[in-house]
Design a protein around this motif. Structure first.
Motif, mmCIF file in Angstrom:
data_model
loop_
_atom_site.group_PDB
_atom_site.id
_atom_site.type_symbol
_atom_site.label_atom_id
_atom_site.label_comp_id
_atom_site.label_asym_id
_atom_site.label_seq_id
_atom_site.Cartn_x
_atom_site.Cartn_y
_atom_site.Cartn_z
ATOM 1 N N ASP A 158 49.300 8.639 78.282
ATOM 2 C CA ASP A 158 50.153 8.955 79.406
ATOM 3 C C ASP A 158 51.289 9.833 78.712
ATOM 4 O OD1 ASP A 158 51.713 9.665 81.664
ATOM 5 O OD2 ASP A 158 52.052 7.876 82.432
ATOM 6 N N LEU A 159 51.622 10.915 78.632
ATOM 7 C CA LEU A 159 52.699 11.728 78.020
ATOM 8 C C LEU A 159 53.669 12.120 79.090
ATOM 9 C CD1 LEU A 159 50.423 14.408 76.101
ATOM 10 C CD2 LEU A 159 51.162 12.058 75.413
ATOM 11 N N THR A 160 53.676 11.314 80.185
ATOM 12 C CA THR A 160 54.936 11.602 81.204
ATOM 13 C C THR A 160 56.379 11.409 80.449
ATOM 14 O OG1 THR A 160 53.486 11.119 82.807
ATOM 15 C CG2 THR A 160 56.003 11.002 83.222
ATOM 16 N N GLY A 161 57.182 12.283 80.674
ATOM 17 C CA GLY A 161 58.514 11.683 80.043
ATOM 18 C C GLY A 161 58.735 12.604 78.594
ATOM 19 N N LEU A 162 57.619 12.727 77.913
ATOM 20 C CA LEU A 162 57.906 13.158 76.598
ATOM 21 C C LEU A 162 58.223 14.812 76.625
ATOM 22 C CD1 LEU A 162 54.847 11.400 74.972
ATOM 23 C CD2 LEU A 162 57.316 11.068 74.534
ATOM 24 N N PRO A 163 58.840 15.462 75.751
ATOM 25 C CA PRO A 163 59.012 16.745 75.571
ATOM 26 C C PRO A 163 58.077 17.630 75.207
ATOM 27 C CG PRO A 163 59.973 15.690 73.421
ATOM 28 C CD PRO A 163 59.490 14.554 74.284
ATOM 29 N N VAL A 164 56.784 17.678 76.197
ATOM 30 C CA VAL A 164 55.796 18.361 76.218
ATOM 31 C C VAL A 164 55.719 19.445 77.139
ATOM 32 C CG1 VAL A 164 53.170 18.278 76.321
ATOM 33 C CG2 VAL A 164 54.431 16.688 75.226
ATOM 34 N N ARG A 165 55.585 20.644 76.729
ATOM 35 C CA ARG A 165 55.569 21.747 77.564
ATOM 36 C C ARG A 165 54.343 22.400 77.464
ATOM 37 N NH1 ARG A 165 60.573 25.316 75.872
ATOM 38 N NH2 ARG A 165 59.742 24.884 73.673
ATOM 39 N N ASP A 166 53.755 22.818 78.717
ATOM 40 C CA ASP A 166 52.647 23.577 78.867
ATOM 41 C C ASP A 166 52.657 24.627 79.709
ATOM 42 O OD1 ASP A 166 49.852 24.258 79.034
ATOM 43 O OD2 ASP A 166 49.204 22.645 80.007
ATOM 44 N N ILE A 167 52.524 25.879 79.206
ATOM 45 C CA ILE A 167 52.975 27.106 80.018
ATOM 46 C C ILE A 167 51.648 27.336 80.778
ATOM 47 C CG2 ILE A 167 52.114 28.678 78.141
ATOM 48 C CD1 ILE A 167 53.856 30.687 78.808
ATOM 49 N N THR A 168 50.572 26.866 80.496
ATOM 50 C CA THR A 168 49.178 27.039 81.191
ATOM 51 C C THR A 168 49.144 26.408 82.484
ATOM 52 O OG1 THR A 168 48.015 25.618 80.305
ATOM 53 C CG2 THR A 168 47.995 27.502 79.177
ATOM 54 N N ALA A 169 50.166 25.421 82.697
ATOM 55 C CA ALA A 169 50.338 24.565 83.901
ATOM 56 C C ALA A 169 51.122 25.236 84.963
ATOM 57 C CB ALA A 169 50.749 23.063 83.356
ATOM 58 N N ARG A 170 51.708 26.156 84.587
ATOM 59 C CA ARG A 170 52.752 26.602 85.539
ATOM 60 C C ARG A 170 52.033 27.463 86.685
ATOM 61 N NH1 ARG A 170 57.841 26.675 84.162
ATOM 62 N NH2 ARG A 170 58.436 28.472 85.688
ATOM 63 N N ALA A 171 52.340 27.207 87.973
ATOM 64 C CA ALA A 171 51.770 27.696 88.847
ATOM 65 C C ALA A 171 52.437 29.164 89.388
ATOM 66 C CB ALA A 171 52.023 27.037 90.321
ATOM 67 N N ASN A 172 51.355 30.120 89.774
ATOM 68 C CA ASN A 172 51.767 31.655 90.304
ATOM 69 C C ASN A 172 52.614 32.135 89.094
ATOM 70 O OD1 ASN A 172 50.550 31.126 92.761
ATOM 71 N ND2 ASN A 172 52.308 29.978 93.676
ATOM 72 N N PRO A 173 52.034 32.394 87.932
ATOM 73 C CA PRO A 173 52.604 32.900 86.725
ATOM 74 C C PRO A 173 52.909 34.304 86.828
ATOM 75 C CG PRO A 173 50.717 32.291 85.974
ATOM 76 C CD PRO A 173 50.539 31.871 87.430
ATOM 77 N N PRO A 174 53.960 34.904 86.774
ATOM 78 C CA PRO A 174 54.031 36.368 86.858
ATOM 79 C C PRO A 174 53.314 37.098 85.835
ATOM 80 C CG PRO A 174 56.204 35.470 85.583
ATOM 81 C CD PRO A 174 55.207 34.369 86.151
ATOM 82 N N ALA A 175 52.908 38.497 86.013
ATOM 83 C CA ALA A 175 51.736 39.122 85.231
ATOM 84 C C ALA A 175 52.658 39.678 84.026
ATOM 85 C CB ALA A 175 51.547 40.354 86.011
ATOM 86 N N ASP A 176 53.814 39.789 83.946
ATOM 87 C CA ASP A 176 54.601 40.276 82.911
ATOM 88 C C ASP A 176 54.635 39.041 82.088
ATOM 89 O OD1 ASP A 176 56.468 42.288 81.376
ATOM 90 O OD2 ASP A 176 58.062 40.575 81.795
ATOM 91 N N LEU A 177 54.463 39.385 80.726
ATOM 92 C CA LEU A 177 54.597 38.061 79.600
ATOM 93 C C LEU A 177 55.848 37.866 79.392
ATOM 94 C CD1 LEU A 177 52.965 36.524 77.711
ATOM 95 C CD2 LEU A 177 53.044 38.349 75.985
#
Length: 412
Positions: free
Chosen positions: A185-204
């Protein structure tokens, strides 16, 4: 998360991380005659160590860097799990190095209390849950552990015990490799996942901006606040009991190493993204066009102009056709590019020399177009097609046209 016992541990190195808690933003300032103690030297080490971890976690991420393949050695009477040597970086930015192949005999695992903690593997997509399945799922997990070694005599306080006269003088960056009943369980650790963002904008760029400034990102202070547990999942395997009563366990299916996080080198990412191998310094250069120089003729050649084109490899003379090179100059009066006839094309070991049967206007922009594709593509002496201009990225086996610019000088 289960607490593994000695029976389920590959290599037990259980000391907590002595580098935390600490501060990666405070370092020593020395002065002549300053008295230094153990805490000063510890502060000095923590500054560099924790900043390195901050760099790893924030700019690279976590996962297997190389190696650490989990395998097995199985016969009719025994089952041994193996883990190859390798390197990983955990979610707190710590390098975890396994220096040699390690083994764990799990033949009798079903006879331990740990077996009762295990659950059946989840059903395949579309299949019904198998509540009565005899299979049990196990997770192979790697953790950073520090090992305090090399005891040396130490100054003790009055009335201290006999053991207080020794203190470890070295910290060995070690590891703990074990089996667990649940996934880390990685909850609370400084782990960032850009693929998990909901409704990402098209512009990179907007997508990256929202990801970076996300207020819900775990604070980086977790990296140096004293948190010790940052598990890395290496593999998943399913075990099947054998015999009634159970005598041993055996593997059910293959060990799945694909569940782990991967942390490839920047070189590997560039090779994958660009589709080519980025050559090291001193390697054979790609066949590409380089510097373009234009000059006016002198003496008997006063009615001519000359253009020199440098290439990274010698040209094959037979590949230089009349249409392989086009020259244009910018006509200031008509505000457009005008073709310029080429009188001769002479390949050399360093490039290509062009002779123009006209006087180019001083200060005029000159454009030379070299073909790397088609029936009149330029080739080098190894039959490789021109791969554009120096600095362009072209996949192996692909030709590309090159367009070079220069300003015709005002004097010869």
């Amino acid at each position: 998360m289960s607490t593994p016992t000695a029976a389920e541990i590959f290599t037990p190195l259980d000391d907590l991380d002595p580098a935390t808690p600490g501060d990666p933003f405070t370092r020593l300032r020395y002065s002549y005659g300053q008295l230094l103690g153990a805490e000063d030297f510890t502060t000095e080490q923590r500054y560099f160590l924790l900043r390195s971890r901050l760099h790893n976690a924030a700019l690279h991420g976590f996962g297997t860097v190389w190696g650490l393949k989990v395998g097995s050695q199985e016969n009719e009477t025994a089952l041994t799990l193996t883990c190859d040597t390798g390197l990983a970086i955990d979610p707190l930015g710590r390098e975890v190095y396994v220096p040699q192949k390690v083994c764990l005999d799990i033949t009798g695992l079903a006879a331990t209390h740990f077996w009762g903690d295990l659950a059946a593997p989840p059903p395949a997509p579309g299949a019904e849950a198998g509540a009565d399945s005899p299979l049990r799922r196990v997770y192979v997990v790697l953790r950073y552990r520090a090992c305090l070694t090399e005891q040396v005599p130490a100054i003790t306080q009055p009335c201290s015990g006999q053991d207080a006269g020794l203190a470890p003088s070295r910290v060995l960056d070690g590891y703990r490799l074990c089996l667990e009943a649940t996934a880390p369980d990685l909850t609370g650790l400084p782990v960032r996942d850009i693929t998990a963002r909901a409704n990402p904008p098209a512009d990179l760029r907007t997508r990256l901006l929202e990801h970076i400034i996300d207020p819900d990102t775990p604070p980086p202070a977790r990296l140096w606040s004293g948190a010790d547990d940052a598990p890395l999942l290496l593999a998943v395997l399913d075990l099947e009991p054998v015999g009634t009563p159970v005598e041993r366990v055996k593997l059910s299916g293959a060990i799945d190493n694909s569940v782990r996080a991967l942390l490839p080198a920047v070189q590997s990412v560039a090779d994958l993204a660009l589709g080519i191998h980025l050559e090291a310094a001193g390697g054979i250069p790609r066949f590409q066009a380089g510097r373009l120089q234009s000059r006016a003729g002198e003496g008997a050649d006063a009615a001519r102009s000359f253009i020199e084109i440098a290439t990274t490899r010698p040209l094959m003379a037979a590949s230089v056709a009349p249409g392989s090179v086009r020259v244009l100059r910018f006509d200031e009066a008509n505000k457009q590019w005008m073709p310029v006839p080429v009188a001769s094309q002479t390949p050399s070991a360093t490039g290509l020399s062009l002779v123009i049967d006209e006087v180019l206007p001083p200060g005029a922009p000159v454009q030379v177009y070299l073909l790397g594709t088609g029936a009149e593509a330029l080739l080098d002496t190894t039959s490789q097609a021109l791969a554009g201009a120096i600095g362009e990225v072209v996949p192996p086996g692909t030709g590309r046209d090159a367009c070079l610019f220069a300003i015709h000088p005002t004097t010869a």
